[in-house]
Design a protein around this motif. Structure first.
Motif, PDB file in Angstrom:
ATOM      1  N   ALA A 239       0.824  -1.224   0.000  1.00 33.19           N
ATOM      2  CA  ALA A 239       0.000   0.000   0.000  1.00 33.19           C
ATOM      3  C   ALA A 239       0.853   1.267   0.000  1.00 33.19           C
ATOM      4  O   ALA A 239       0.394   2.332  -0.404  1.00 33.19           O
ATOM      5  CB  ALA A 239      -0.944  -0.006   1.201  1.00 33.19           C
ATOM      6  N   GLU A 240       2.092   1.175   0.499  1.00 32.20           N
ATOM      7  CA  GLU A 240       3.026   2.323   0.439  1.00 32.20           C
ATOM      8  C   GLU A 240       3.995   2.064  -0.698  1.00 32.20           C
ATOM      9  O   GLU A 240       4.397   0.915  -0.925  1.00 32.20           O
ATOM     10  CB  GLU A 240       3.838   2.420   1.743  1.00 32.20           C
ATOM     11  CG  GLU A 240       3.039   2.768   2.965  1.00 32.20           C
ATOM     12  CD  GLU A 240       2.572   4.214   2.963  1.00 32.20           C
ATOM     13  OE1 GLU A 240       3.302   5.067   2.408  1.00 32.20           O
ATOM     14  OE2 GLU A 240       1.481   4.466   3.494  1.00 32.20           O
ATOM     15  N   ASP A 241       4.424   3.129  -1.360  1.00 29.59           N
ATOM     16  CA  ASP A 241       5.297   2.935  -2.524  1.00 29.59           C
ATOM     17  C   ASP A 241       6.750   3.240  -2.182  1.00 29.59           C
ATOM     18  O   ASP A 241       7.075   4.337  -1.741  1.00 29.59           O
ATOM     19  CB  ASP A 241       4.808   3.844  -3.666  1.00 29.59           C
ATOM     20  CG  ASP A 241       5.575   3.573  -4.938  1.00 29.59           C
ATOM     21  OD1 ASP A 241       5.876   2.389  -5.200  1.00 29.59           O
ATOM     22  OD2 ASP A 241       5.897   4.538  -5.651  1.00 29.59           O
ATOM     23  N   ASN A 242       7.602   2.250  -2.358  1.00 31.93           N
ATOM     24  CA  ASN A 242       9.058   2.475  -2.385  1.00 31.93           C
ATOM     25  C   ASN A 242       9.648   1.423  -3.326  1.00 31.93           C
ATOM     26  O   ASN A 242       8.891   0.610  -3.894  1.00 31.93           O
ATOM     27  CB  ASN A 242       9.676   2.450  -0.973  1.00 31.93           C
ATOM     28  CG  ASN A 242       9.644   1.085  -0.317  1.00 31.93           C
ATOM     29  OD1 ASN A 242       9.571   0.061  -0.989  1.00 31.93           O
ATOM     30  ND2 ASN A 242       9.706   1.058   1.009  1.00 31.93           N
ATOM     31  N   ALA A 243      10.961   1.400  -3.489  1.00 29.70           N
ATOM     32  CA  ALA A 243      11.550   0.490  -4.486  1.00 29.70           C
ATOM     33  C   ALA A 243      11.321  -0.979  -4.109  1.00 29.70           C
ATOM     34  O   ALA A 243      11.230  -1.839  -4.989  1.00 29.70           O
ATOM     35  CB  ALA A 243      13.038   0.783  -4.627  1.00 29.70           C
ATOM     36  N   LEU A 244      11.210  -1.263  -2.808  1.00 27.09           N
ATOM     37  CA  LEU A 244      11.002  -2.659  -2.393  1.00 27.09           C
ATOM     38  C   LEU A 244       9.564  -3.095  -2.652  1.00 27.09           C
ATOM     39  O   LEU A 244       9.320  -4.180  -3.191  1.00 27.09           O
ATOM     40  CB  LEU A 244      11.340  -2.843  -0.910  1.00 27.09           C
ATOM     41  CG  LEU A 244      12.785  -2.528  -0.509  1.00 27.09           C
ATOM     42  CD1 LEU A 244      13.009  -2.845   0.973  1.00 27.09           C
ATOM     43  CD2 LEU A 244      13.792  -3.297  -1.368  1.00 27.09           C
ATOM     44  N   THR A 245       8.614  -2.245  -2.267  1.00 21.46           N
ATOM     45  CA  THR A 245       7.216  -2.636  -2.491  1.00 21.46           C
ATOM     46  C   THR A 245       6.920  -2.671  -4.000  1.00 21.46           C
ATOM     47  O   THR A 245       6.140  -3.514  -4.461  1.00 21.46           O
ATOM     48  CB  THR A 245       6.236  -1.701  -1.741  1.00 21.46           C
ATOM     49  OG1 THR A 245       6.426  -0.366  -2.186  1.00 21.46           O
ATOM     50  CG2 THR A 245       6.418  -1.799  -0.239  1.00 21.46           C
ATOM     51  N   ALA A 246       7.568  -1.791  -4.763  1.00 21.07           N
ATOM     52  CA  ALA A 246       7.369  -1.828  -6.225  1.00 21.07           C
ATOM     53  C   ALA A 246       7.880  -3.161  -6.784  1.00 21.07           C
ATOM     54  O   ALA A 246       7.254  -3.762  -7.669  1.00 21.07           O
ATOM     55  CB  ALA A 246       8.101  -0.657  -6.879  1.00 21.07           C
ATOM     56  N   LEU A 247       8.995  -3.642  -6.253  1.00 22.37           N
ATOM     57  CA  LEU A 247       9.527  -4.941  -6.697  1.00 22.37           C
ATOM     58  C   LEU A 247       8.565  -6.070  -6.318  1.00 22.37           C
ATOM     59  O   LEU A 247       8.370  -7.017  -7.089  1.00 22.37           O
ATOM     60  CB  LEU A 247      10.904  -5.176  -6.060  1.00 22.37           C
ATOM     61  CG  LEU A 247      11.598  -6.486  -6.412  1.00 22.37           C
ATOM     62  CD1 LEU A 247      11.941  -6.549  -7.901  1.00 22.37           C
ATOM     63  CD2 LEU A 247      12.872  -6.668  -5.579  1.00 22.37           C
ATOM     64  N   LEU A 248       7.955  -5.953  -5.147  1.00 20.72           N
ATOM     65  CA  LEU A 248       6.996  -6.981  -4.727  1.00 20.72           C
ATOM     66  C   LEU A 248       5.772  -6.991  -5.645  1.00 20.72           C
ATOM     67  O   LEU A 248       5.280  -8.056  -6.015  1.00 20.72           O
ATOM     68  CB  LEU A 248       6.582  -6.761  -3.270  1.00 20.72           C
ATOM     69  CG  LEU A 248       7.687  -7.008  -2.240  1.00 20.72           C
ATOM     70  CD1 LEU A 248       7.196  -6.692  -0.838  1.00 20.72           C
ATOM     71  CD2 LEU A 248       8.193  -8.445  -2.314  1.00 20.72           C
ATOM     72  N   VAL A 249       5.298  -5.802  -6.022  1.00 20.15           N
ATOM     73  CA  VAL A 249       4.157  -5.743  -6.937  1.00 20.15           C
ATOM     74  C   VAL A 249       4.530  -6.430  -8.255  1.00 20.15           C
ATOM     75  O   VAL A 249       3.775  -7.246  -8.796  1.00 20.15           O
ATOM     76  CB  VAL A 249       3.732  -4.280  -7.189  1.00 20.15           C
ATOM     77  CG1 VAL A 249       2.688  -4.200  -8.297  1.00 20.15           C
ATOM     78  CG2 VAL A 249       3.209  -3.650  -5.901  1.00 20.15           C
ATOM     79  N   GLU A 250       5.751  -6.126  -8.739  1.00 22.41           N
ATOM     80  CA  GLU A 250       6.186  -6.655 -10.032  1.00 22.41           C
ATOM     81  C   GLU A 250       6.337  -8.182 -10.006  1.00 22.41           C
ATOM     82  O   GLU A 250       6.042  -8.856 -10.982  1.00 22.41           O
ATOM     83  CB  GLU A 250       7.540  -5.984 -10.375  1.00 22.41           C
ATOM     84  CG  GLU A 250       8.078  -6.314 -11.740  1.00 22.41           C
ATOM     85  CD  GLU A 250       9.433  -5.646 -11.980  1.00 22.41           C
ATOM     86  OE1 GLU A 250       9.800  -4.683 -11.253  1.00 22.41           O
ATOM     87  OE2 GLU A 250      10.152  -6.109 -12.883  1.00 22.41           O
ATOM     88  N   THR A 251       6.801  -8.723  -8.877  1.00 26.70           N
ATOM     89  CA  THR A 251       7.182 -10.132  -8.857  1.00 26.70           C
ATOM     90  C   THR A 251       6.219 -11.036  -8.088  1.00 26.70           C
ATOM     91  O   THR A 251       6.249 -12.244  -8.270  1.00 26.70           O
ATOM     92  CB  THR A 251       8.584 -10.263  -8.219  1.00 26.70           C
ATOM     93  OG1 THR A 251       8.558  -9.592  -6.951  1.00 26.70           O
ATOM     94  CG2 THR A 251       9.661  -9.667  -9.089  1.00 26.70           C
ATOM     95  N   LEU A 252       5.412 -10.444  -7.212  1.00 26.26           N
ATOM     96  CA  LEU A 252       4.544 -11.239  -6.350  1.00 26.26           C
ATOM     97  C   LEU A 252       3.080 -11.005  -6.703  1.00 26.26           C
ATOM     98  O   LEU A 252       2.225 -11.854  -6.437  1.00 26.26           O
ATOM     99  CB  LEU A 252       4.789 -10.800  -4.893  1.00 26.26           C
ATOM    100  CG  LEU A 252       4.527 -11.725  -3.727  1.00 26.26           C
ATOM    101  CD1 LEU A 252       5.460 -12.915  -3.773  1.00 26.26           C
ATOM    102  CD2 LEU A 252       4.745 -10.959  -2.413  1.00 26.26           C
TER     103      LEU A 252
END
Ligand code: RIB
Ligand code: CA
Length: 343
Positions: A239-252
């Motif tokens: 729900a919060e955007d940073n480079a790690l959560t963006a990677l999770l959206v992309e891969t998970l």
């Protein structure tokens, strides 16, 4: 060697400057998300209680080449390129590839070229020294200070134990994700009926390591099975955007789009979380040993309150068997969403 000495000197100054951060070596059969090792590394990187001295890679979930290539890229994504990465074992000590290995989970035997990680191959390079050389020297230069977090087959750790007789007595603690304990609830295996993946890939290394005398906290499948990552928790996580959560959206993200009702276990993340907040897990002191006979129980771990015939050399260790799931996942999400260090 000069480079390693330089790293160790820097490491020593890190130790003296950051008294209340726990210095760890992160040993991993890494792969990008959805692989659990990468989520465990995100948690460690985002947790000020821990100071990662170095990351050592090992064959397990995939080849050591992939583990190394993916972890180098992850450090770039997380803006933590100062953490050194050392390449470890590309094969278990004894276990040879079989049709069973090929047809079941894991690519520890693979010699395929690593796939391109998200965003492309890293500019950051691995160090020249080997994982075993780094592990031994970091521990021997900092006696009683270094905790090792081992999240894959224990090949590098067993080699370090064998390389230097005084090594084991100088490790502060070893946290291992591995094994499954049938005498506790939820103790079935996940690669053979009774063997857990990391121990099954390198049973001989697991046995050497468990019997080494290093103080061990074991995080087996019993505690992993107290976790349940659902789509709801995933959505809170990103729900919060940073480079790690963006990677999770992309891969998970796709995983939850395709199977919205499914729940997933978390493995290596719990081993790391137990170091950050030991009250998240419940442990029991057991003697634990690993079967190395090449029969139906190859790689099976056995735990008991007392030593039993055949396990005379087994060591006592803390075995995690329960988890405060809600507090764990809330802490995990809060850490992943923290701002990343500036470039
Ligand atoms: O059995 C679970 C372990 O094997 C974890 O370390 C995970 O990464 C897996 O592949
Ligand atoms: Ca792992």
């Amino acid at each position: 060697m000069r480079k390693l000495l330089f790293t160790l000197i820097s490491t020593l100054s890190v130790l003296s400057n950051a008294q209340d951060r726990l210095p760890i070596i992160f040993d991993t059969d890494f792969a990008m998300p959805p692989q659990d090792d990468s989520l465990a590394l995100m948690l460690a990187l985002q947790s000020p209680e821990l100071e990662i001295f170095g990351i050592t890679t090992v064959a397990g979930n995939d080849s050591v080449e992939r583990a190394t290539s993916d972890v180098l890229r992850m450090l770039e994504i997380a803006n933590q390129v100062d953490i050194p990465v050392y390449v470890g074992a590309d094969m278990p000590l004894v276990h040879e590839v079989s049709d069973f290995a090929i047809n079941n989970y894991g690519k520890w035997y693979s010699n395929e070229s690593p796939p391109i990680p998200p965003g492309g191959f890293a500019m950051k390079q691995e160090e020249d020294d080997s994982a075993v050389s780094f592990i031994v020297q970091a521990v021997m230069e900092n006696p009683g200070e270094v905790t090792i977090v081992a999240l894959g087959p224990l090949t590098n750790i067993a080699q370090a134990i064998r390389a230097k007789p005084e090594f084991a007595t100088n490790v502060k603690q070893l946290v291992i994700m591995g094994g499954a304990i049938a005498s506790l609830p939820d103790g079935a295996g996940n690669i053979t009926p009774n063997a857990e993946f990391n121990f099954w890939v390198d049973p001989e290394a697991a046995r050497v390591t468990l019997r080494s005398g290093i103080p061990i906290e074991l995080s087996p499948l019993n505690v992993s099975r107290k976790s349940a990552l659902t789509k709801d928790w995933y959505e809170k996580m990103v729900a919060e955007d940073n480079a790690l959560t963006a990677l999770l959206v992309e891969t998970l993200g796709e995983r939850f789009e395709q199977s919205p009702e499914q729940t997933w276990y978390m493995y290596d993340q719990i081993a790391v979380a137990g170091l950050i907040d030991p009250t998240l897990v419940t442990t029991k002191s057991l003697y634990v040993d690993v079967n190395i006979d090449h029969g139906i129980s190859y790689g099976v771990s056995v735990g008991g309150k007392n030593v039993w015939p055949g396990a005379e050399g087994a060591a006592q260790m803390n075995v995690q068997y329960d988890l405060d799931w809600t507090r764990f996942i809330e802490m995990f999400i809060e850490r992943i969403q923290r701002p990343l260090p500036a470039r």
